[in-house]
Design a protein around this motif. Sequence first.
Motif, PDB file in Angstrom:
ATOM      1  N   ALA A 147      36.737  32.063  21.356  1.00  0.00           N
ATOM      2  CA  ALA A 147      36.577  30.565  22.444  1.00  0.00           C
ATOM      3  C   ALA A 147      35.439  30.805  22.860  1.00  0.00           C
ATOM      4  N   PRO A 148      34.681  28.826  22.906  1.00  0.00           N
ATOM      5  CA  PRO A 148      33.568  29.041  23.813  1.00  0.00           C
ATOM      6  C   PRO A 148      34.079  29.203  25.019  1.00  0.00           C
ATOM      7  N   GLY A 149      32.729  29.654  26.107  1.00  0.00           N
ATOM      8  CA  GLY A 149      33.384  30.255  27.469  1.00  0.00           C
ATOM      9  C   GLY A 149      32.818  29.229  28.128  1.00  0.00           C
ATOM     10  N   VAL A 150      32.709  28.874  29.166  1.00  0.00           N
ATOM     11  CA  VAL A 150      32.334  28.016  30.185  1.00  0.00           C
ATOM     12  C   VAL A 150      31.890  28.547  31.482  1.00  0.00           C
ATOM     13  N   VAL A 151      31.267  28.339  31.576  1.00  0.00           N
ATOM     14  CA  VAL A 151      30.748  28.753  33.564  1.00  0.00           C
ATOM     15  C   VAL A 151      31.104  28.118  34.736  1.00  0.00           C
ATOM     16  N   VAL A 152      31.510  27.447  35.358  1.00  0.00           N
ATOM     17  CA  VAL A 152      31.959  27.200  35.698  1.00  0.00           C
ATOM     18  C   VAL A 152      31.107  28.071  37.594  1.00  0.00           C
ATOM     19  N   ASN A 153      31.586  26.669  39.353  1.00  0.00           N
ATOM     20  CA  ASN A 153      31.695  27.246  39.788  1.00  0.00           C
ATOM     21  C   ASN A 153      32.882  27.272  40.855  1.00  0.00           C
ATOM     22  N   PRO A 154      33.019  28.912  41.529  1.00  0.00           N
ATOM     23  CA  PRO A 154      34.620  28.267  42.410  1.00  0.00           C
ATOM     24  C   PRO A 154      34.800  27.434  42.239  1.00  0.00           C
ATOM     25  N   GLY A 155      33.745  26.497  42.914  1.00  0.00           N
ATOM     26  CA  GLY A 155      34.380  25.337  43.854  1.00  0.00           C
ATOM     27  C   GLY A 155      35.261  24.657  42.679  1.00  0.00           C
ATOM     28  N   ASP A 156      34.424  24.543  42.032  1.00  0.00           N
ATOM     29  CA  ASP A 156      34.467  23.341  40.676  1.00  0.00           C
ATOM     30  C   ASP A 156      36.705  23.486  39.776  1.00  0.00           C
ATOM     31  N   VAL A 157      36.689  24.627  39.860  1.00  0.00           N
ATOM     32  CA  VAL A 157      37.904  24.758  39.372  1.00  0.00           C
ATOM     33  C   VAL A 157      38.628  23.893  38.959  1.00  0.00           C
ATOM     34  N   GLN A 158      39.768  23.227  40.103  1.00  0.00           N
ATOM     35  CA  GLN A 158      40.253  22.498  39.686  1.00  0.00           C
ATOM     36  C   GLN A 158      39.818  21.586  38.409  1.00  0.00           C
TER      37      GLN A 158
ATOM     38  N   ASP B 100      42.610  26.252  19.568  1.00  0.00           N
ATOM     39  CA  ASP B 100      41.137  24.632  19.930  1.00  0.00           C
ATOM     40  C   ASP B 100      41.392  26.402  21.357  1.00  0.00           C
ATOM     41  N   GLU B 101      40.657  27.009  21.172  1.00  0.00           N
ATOM     42  CA  GLU B 101      40.735  28.012  22.939  1.00  0.00           C
ATOM     43  C   GLU B 101      39.812  27.820  23.561  1.00  0.00           C
ATOM     44  N   VAL B 102      39.426  27.502  24.617  1.00  0.00           N
ATOM     45  CA  VAL B 102      38.474  27.489  25.294  1.00  0.00           C
ATOM     46  C   VAL B 102      38.538  29.033  27.283  1.00  0.00           C
ATOM     47  N   SER B 103      37.386  29.706  26.938  1.00  0.00           N
ATOM     48  CA  SER B 103      37.420  30.664  28.546  1.00  0.00           C
ATOM     49  C   SER B 103      36.516  30.094  29.150  1.00  0.00           C
ATOM     50  N   VAL B 104      37.354  29.681  30.102  1.00  0.00           N
ATOM     51  CA  VAL B 104      36.637  28.923  31.734  1.00  0.00           C
ATOM     52  C   VAL B 104      36.424  30.376  32.589  1.00  0.00           C
ATOM     53  N   VAL B 105      34.946  30.394  32.640  1.00  0.00           N
ATOM     54  CA  VAL B 105      34.984  31.140  33.194  1.00  0.00           C
ATOM     55  C   VAL B 105      34.621  31.056  34.959  1.00  0.00           C
ATOM     56  N   VAL B 106      34.863  32.134  35.765  1.00  0.00           N
ATOM     57  CA  VAL B 106      34.276  31.294  37.762  1.00  0.00           C
ATOM     58  C   VAL B 106      33.955  32.515  38.145  1.00  0.00           C
ATOM     59  N   PRO B 107      33.030  32.887  38.096  1.00  0.00           N
ATOM     60  CA  PRO B 107      32.159  34.288  38.573  1.00  0.00           C
ATOM     61  C   PRO B 107      32.318  34.061  40.266  1.00  0.00           C
ATOM     62  N   THR B 108      32.431  34.524  41.150  1.00  0.00           N
ATOM     63  CA  THR B 108      32.557  34.984  42.389  1.00  0.00           C
ATOM     64  C   THR B 108      31.308  36.002  43.094  1.00  0.00           C
ATOM     65  N   PRO B 109      30.783  36.017  43.831  1.00  0.00           N
ATOM     66  CA  PRO B 109      30.012  37.181  44.412  1.00  0.00           C
ATOM     67  C   PRO B 109      30.980  37.903  45.082  1.00  0.00           C
ATOM     68  N   LEU B 110      30.514  39.665  44.869  1.00  0.00           N
ATOM     69  CA  LEU B 110      31.048  40.378  45.394  1.00  0.00           C
ATOM     70  C   LEU B 110      31.077  40.378  47.064  1.00  0.00           C
ATOM     71  N   ASP B 111      30.258  39.749  47.432  1.00  0.00           N
ATOM     72  CA  ASP B 111      30.868  40.017  49.181  1.00  0.00           C
ATOM     73  C   ASP B 111      31.980  38.843  49.777  1.00  0.00           C
ATOM     74  N   ALA B 112      32.084  37.863  48.958  1.00  0.00           N
ATOM     75  CA  ALA B 112      32.922  36.873  49.126  1.00  0.00           C
ATOM     76  C   ALA B 112      33.612  36.677  48.049  1.00  0.00           C
ATOM     77  N   PRO B 113      34.197  36.911  47.619  1.00  0.00           N
ATOM     78  CA  PRO B 113      34.772  36.903  46.546  1.00  0.00           C
ATOM     79  C   PRO B 113      36.488  35.761  46.353  1.00  0.00           C
ATOM     80  N   VAL B 114      35.325  34.665  46.337  1.00  0.00           N
ATOM     81  CA  VAL B 114      36.603  33.444  46.418  1.00  0.00           C
ATOM     82  C   VAL B 114      36.273  32.203  45.353  1.00  0.00           C
ATOM     83  N   SER B 115      37.724  31.756  45.508  1.00  0.00           N
ATOM     84  CA  SER B 115      37.441  30.964  43.774  1.00  0.00           C
ATOM     85  C   SER B 115      38.630  29.830  44.147  1.00  0.00           C
TER      86      SER B 115
END
Lengths: 550, 364
Positions: A34-45, A86-101
């Motif tokens: 699937a295609p992947g989209v990288v989004v901000n941890p704050g935009d997940v919902q 029909d798939e899509v991967s939503v990728v949410v990176p979070t920093p090592l020191d504050a892994p909050v999403s």
Amino acid sequence: MSTGVEETPDVEREAELEELLGDRVLARETHLNAPGVVVNPGDVQDVLFTLRDEAGYDHCSCVTAQQYEDRYETIYHLKKFADPTDEVSVVVPTPLDAPVSQSAEPVYRTADWHEREAYDLVGIQYDDHPDLRRILLPETWQGHPLSGDYDQDKPQVVTLSEHANPLLPDHRDSEGDTMFLNVGPHHPATHGVLHVKTVLDGETVVDAEPDIGYLHRCEEQMCQQGTYRHQIMPYPDRWDYVSSGLLNEWAYARAIEDLADVEVPEYAQVIRTMGAELCRIASHMLALGTFALDVYGEFTATFMYTFRDREIIQDILEDLTGQRMMFNYFRVGGVAWDLPEPREEFFAQTRDFLDELPAKVDEYNDLITTNEIFQLRCVDTGVLEPDVAKQYGCTGPVARGSGVDYDLRRDDPYGYYPELEWDVVTEGGCDNYSRVLVRMQEVEESAKIVEQCLDILESWPEDERDIQANVPRTLKPDADTEVYRAVEAAKGELGIYMRSDGTDKPARFKIRSPCFSNLQALGEMTEGEYIPDLVASLGSLDIVLGEVDR
Amino acid sequence: MTAAATFFPLQNGETVLLPERLADLTGLGEFGVAGELLAAFIAAFIVANIMLAMTGVAGPWAKRKITASFTDRIAVNHLGPGGILIIVADSVRLLSKENIIPENADRPAYDLAPIVIAGSALLGFAVIPMGSGIHLADPEVGLAFVFAVAGIASIGLVMAGYASGNKYSMLGGLRAVAQNIAYEIPLVVTGMSVVLFAGSLQMGTIVEAQAEPLVTIAGVTIPSWFALVNPFAFVLFLIANFAEVGRNPFDMPEAPAELIAGYQTEYSSVYFVLVYLGEFLHIFLGGAIIATIFLGGPAGPGPAELGIVWFIIKIWGVFFLTQWLRSAIPRVRIDHLIEIGWKGLLVLAFANLFLTAAIVGVIA
């Protein structure tokens, strides 16, 4: 696997996604599936709501969490129930020191448990999650085992929080009229070591919360330590260990064959299809027998009859694979060996079983489904509405019993299924009874598939019986290739996510267990019903704790 | 002798009870009241041992064999012919186990419950005419007595349920009460319709009343067993009886898949044996009541001395039926069970009673 035919919709899809999500997409990734989209941890919902409501991605199949050198990452594998390709991967990176999403739970109910698992094993925090506790490990566990800085030599002192008061705050005084009851982890009806925290009002279930993890065996971790080529294949047999071995092996086989770009010979695909469907019959027989046990009482003839029939399949599978349960029969690119010699004997034996099967199914219908007390017990109990089932990511017979027409064998074809004549069974009753009916009819459909496979295998030219593709001795897929692939196992969608790092072992191996998602719906199904319905609903979910806890 | 053999009424109308006969035989009667008491005690001992022996056969062996034959298995077959010696092995095993008493158990009640459960069932056999002269007492209120003492078992179940200090046991105990109240009334009311036929509560009289020929077809005389005279009442009574003794499909108080054997959960070793014995005795007592008031008691073809054989065959028939149901029929849900009891069986039982009363009145 990527051919010119598939690429056009991919490009279109990516364009669509771009238009839909706009600048919320930070970057693009390509996973093999699937295609992947990288989004901000704050935009997940926000992003997930858009994808669900506007693009129709209504199935959150799996949530994978992992740690890289420089970041944590959560991947939401989204699909459509109408079209799982029909798939899509939503990728949410979070920093090592504050892994909050941000949590995806408000969008997909199923994300609740998946994110708890991610928190438990990897250590990512989810904002807005209703109940972010450990799920597989004890609550007192120190550290997150799949995170980079986990010290596995550190002794764990696991104490039971004895004095935790499970009662709701407004029920603690003597006026309260509810009773808290631990169903399990040692209870005859929990099909293994499941613990259901139950709040009762008289005999009525007010709240039922499954507590899992008693059978957690670090399967993902073990797979990450094995080489792709040979060392991983034995493990899938041990996830859903009640005779669905080949179905599970196929999940890994499918994922690794996509990842390493292996083309499986047709002949091997036919054998796989036949073996897998035999496993499905065996598995559904067991489901039927144990469900009867739950509804009937301590001992019932139905249970022994299903085991009698399952035993025949077990013999056939033993002849085919050399093992009764832990088959280890599939190989990357094919199967371990050809059908047992003399082939005629194997064909005759299997055909005998198939010939006797209709009479046996009739017997089960006489014994179980047409019994009035049974109907009284099962019709309209454990109701799981289609929308709820989708929200919880239910798949397999559980979803099909709720009228969700979703079967990966047809909707995301693999193996030899597209060439064969068979139907996807659905029942619209949404109750325990429907789920039983679905399983019984699926047995018949599987028998049809096996029969066709036998015909094909019998007439296969002797010099073209390729059982394995030419696969290198060591598999080293390109670094940072990611794939999520699922197959229709006995209990539903069994998916595997793998990320390669250029070595011969996966950097991340994530199992999407159908039982895990199905079990989550238990509370929803049983609230307001009686204890016997709780037991029946649990039985009709047909969970195997080995697969729930992994 | 043909099948048309006459059915001998019990001791030809003149009831000689076992204690009296023993007193005569042994000469104990000459020692006055003390002697009679001793004779009565010996008689009771004999009857109790017959029943306990049957329970011993039924519990560890017959139940396994019967269930196995329903489910295509073999069951016990290693010790003795047909595995019959498993009875010895199981007795030793059960009695030699540690008797684990939960910390939260309410002691006197917890200890008394097994005795009450087993004892109440055993008491009921005092008034059952078993044929071949084995009949301990024949009071005028025999049927009422047997219902009354069988009902005591409910108290035992409740005691076991709450005294175990276990929530599952508690639920099982509560279910037992709800169930017994719901089914005891239809049971007794249906039993009353038999009393209308026989005109007496006395067990001996009820059995005698069934010895009358009903019809004679081709030389075969069919006796007027109440099961044949009023099959409707017989079926009602059977169903209510299964619920009363808590057998499938009404095994709610135990419900192993839900309540993990309910009130029995916390009992082990000797206490467990007593509870288990009590259960089987109750099945047999239910069978004995059914045999006595519906199936002509010990009556059957052949000489009257064979009475006990026919009686045992009849109660084992009922036992066999419980095991058949256990293998074949789903358990009903607790709310359905109560509904069936109050809305179904009770109404039918009263309908049966009034109809019987009307019919008996018209004929008389």
